[in-house]
Design an enzyme around this catalytic site. Sequence first.
Site, PDB file in Angstrom:
ATOM      1  N   LYS A  13     -21.203  -4.387 -54.027  1.00  0.00           N
ATOM      2  CA  LYS A  13     -20.259  -3.309 -54.366  1.00  0.00           C
ATOM      3  C   LYS A  13     -19.109  -3.828 -55.230  1.00  0.00           C
ATOM      4  O   LYS A  13     -18.788  -3.252 -56.252  1.00  0.00           O
ATOM      5  CB  LYS A  13     -19.707  -2.660 -53.082  1.00  0.00           C
ATOM      6  CG  LYS A  13     -20.776  -2.023 -52.209  1.00  0.00           C
ATOM      7  CD  LYS A  13     -20.172  -1.249 -51.053  1.00  0.00           C
ATOM      8  CE  LYS A  13     -19.477  -2.108 -50.029  1.00  0.00           C
ATOM      9  NZ  LYS A  13     -20.370  -3.048 -49.300  1.00  0.00           N
ATOM     10  N   ARG A  88     -16.017   5.043 -44.532  1.00  0.00           N
ATOM     11  CA  ARG A  88     -17.000   4.257 -43.795  1.00  0.00           C
ATOM     12  C   ARG A  88     -17.434   4.950 -42.513  1.00  0.00           C
ATOM     13  O   ARG A  88     -18.300   4.443 -41.821  1.00  0.00           O
ATOM     14  CB  ARG A  88     -16.389   2.926 -43.402  1.00  0.00           C
ATOM     15  CG  ARG A  88     -16.895   1.756 -44.254  1.00  0.00           C
ATOM     16  CD  ARG A  88     -15.960   0.635 -43.979  1.00  0.00           C
ATOM     17  NE  ARG A  88     -16.475  -0.671 -44.029  1.00  0.00           N
ATOM     18  CZ  ARG A  88     -16.127  -1.561 -44.961  1.00  0.00           C
ATOM     19  NH1 ARG A  88     -15.396  -1.222 -45.976  1.00  0.00           N
ATOM     20  NH2 ARG A  88     -16.545  -2.787 -44.876  1.00  0.00           N
ATOM     21  N   ARG A 127     -21.670 -16.685 -49.944  1.00  0.00           N
ATOM     22  CA  ARG A 127     -20.591 -16.090 -50.748  1.00  0.00           C
ATOM     23  C   ARG A 127     -19.285 -16.855 -50.542  1.00  0.00           C
ATOM     24  O   ARG A 127     -18.934 -17.232 -49.442  1.00  0.00           O
ATOM     25  CB  ARG A 127     -20.384 -14.629 -50.342  1.00  0.00           C
ATOM     26  CG  ARG A 127     -19.198 -13.977 -51.058  1.00  0.00           C
ATOM     27  CD  ARG A 127     -19.240 -12.490 -50.987  1.00  0.00           C
ATOM     28  NE  ARG A 127     -18.856 -11.956 -49.688  1.00  0.00           N
ATOM     29  CZ  ARG A 127     -18.795 -10.656 -49.431  1.00  0.00           C
ATOM     30  NH1 ARG A 127     -19.091  -9.777 -50.368  1.00  0.00           N
ATOM     31  NH2 ARG A 127     -18.440 -10.229 -48.234  1.00  0.00           N
ATOM     32  N   ARG A 160     -14.878 -16.175 -46.705  1.00  0.00           N
ATOM     33  CA  ARG A 160     -14.187 -15.131 -45.955  1.00  0.00           C
ATOM     34  C   ARG A 160     -14.429 -15.313 -44.455  1.00  0.00           C
ATOM     35  O   ARG A 160     -15.537 -15.656 -44.046  1.00  0.00           O
ATOM     36  CB  ARG A 160     -14.717 -13.753 -46.383  1.00  0.00           C
ATOM     37  CG  ARG A 160     -13.976 -13.167 -47.549  1.00  0.00           C
ATOM     38  CD  ARG A 160     -14.617 -11.913 -48.072  1.00  0.00           C
ATOM     39  NE  ARG A 160     -14.907 -10.896 -47.072  1.00  0.00           N
ATOM     40  CZ  ARG A 160     -15.321  -9.666 -47.363  1.00  0.00           C
ATOM     41  NH1 ARG A 160     -15.459  -9.311 -48.629  1.00  0.00           N
ATOM     42  NH2 ARG A 160     -15.582  -8.794 -46.426  1.00  0.00           N
ATOM     43  N   ARG A 171     -21.430  -6.832 -38.674  1.00  0.00           N
ATOM     44  CA  ARG A 171     -21.049  -5.904 -39.757  1.00  0.00           C
ATOM     45  C   ARG A 171     -22.258  -5.097 -40.222  1.00  0.00           C
ATOM     46  O   ARG A 171     -22.143  -3.921 -40.547  1.00  0.00           O
ATOM     47  CB  ARG A 171     -20.445  -6.690 -40.932  1.00  0.00           C
ATOM     48  CG  ARG A 171     -19.053  -7.218 -40.616  1.00  0.00           C
ATOM     49  CD  ARG A 171     -18.663  -8.322 -41.563  1.00  0.00           C
ATOM     50  NE  ARG A 171     -18.453  -7.845 -42.909  1.00  0.00           N
ATOM     51  CZ  ARG A 171     -18.623  -8.602 -43.994  1.00  0.00           C
ATOM     52  NH1 ARG A 171     -19.020  -9.857 -43.879  1.00  0.00           N
ATOM     53  NH2 ARG A 171     -18.405  -8.093 -45.186  1.00  0.00           N
TER      54      ARG A 171
END
Length: 223
Positions: A13, A88, A127, A160, A171
């Site tokens: 995204k 969300r 990531r 992160r 998640r």
Amino acid sequence: MYILVFGPPGAGKGTYAKYIARWLNIPVVSTGDMLRYEIEQGTELGKRVSDYVRGGKLVDDDTMACVVRNLLAAPANANGLILDGFPRTLAQADVLENLFAERGGKIDLIIEMFLAEEIIIDRLSKRRVCSDCGNIYNLGSKPPKCDGICDICGGKVIQRADDFPETIAYRLSLYSKASAPLLEYFRDKNVRIIEFDTAGTVADGVEFLCKQLANAGFALDCI
Ligand code: AMP
């Protein structure tokens, strides 16, 4: 013009929203980036949401409603916005609808990104992000040129807090339970949705998106 980029964590995204923002010349706001910034700055909002964000849990709908009310009212967003990460939950979708009813505007387009779960897990665990400018890296396909240092701003490249394996699994389950049903909600309201499989390279994805947006009638600066 209001566009939602929608999809599970790690689907791309943030990466693709930046392209669309450039093509359409409207800002992109990631509610996740915004909240992480507030946490870093130690603001009241940051203190309130810190444990949720670090643990990959959803911040409560009332707090998110305030955040998005302020976002839509900001002069910089007067001509439209690409929203990454909101809504969300169904309650948040209602909030957005009510805000548009109050102040005008509507969701012009949703980009629904999807990706197989094993690829998501692989991407998220590799990531890394720049803690200063937010530029996104992948240790496999796009590592920073100097280990731990951002190519663009020289900032510190970090993992992160919510990109560790247990939190990723949590998640993903939250996304399927709380967020994925929103697509049905928007389909029922006849919002235009572009479905986008983000398994390929970013270059392929960019080409696909550009064509899809042009076909959907958007005047674009990408061709
Ligand atoms: P993201 O960067 O979109 O993955 O968001 C990171 C974290 O910010 C999420 O795991 C939540 O803790 C929080 N967050 C961002 N957007 C929302 C939202 N719309 N509703 C609730 N929590 C959110």
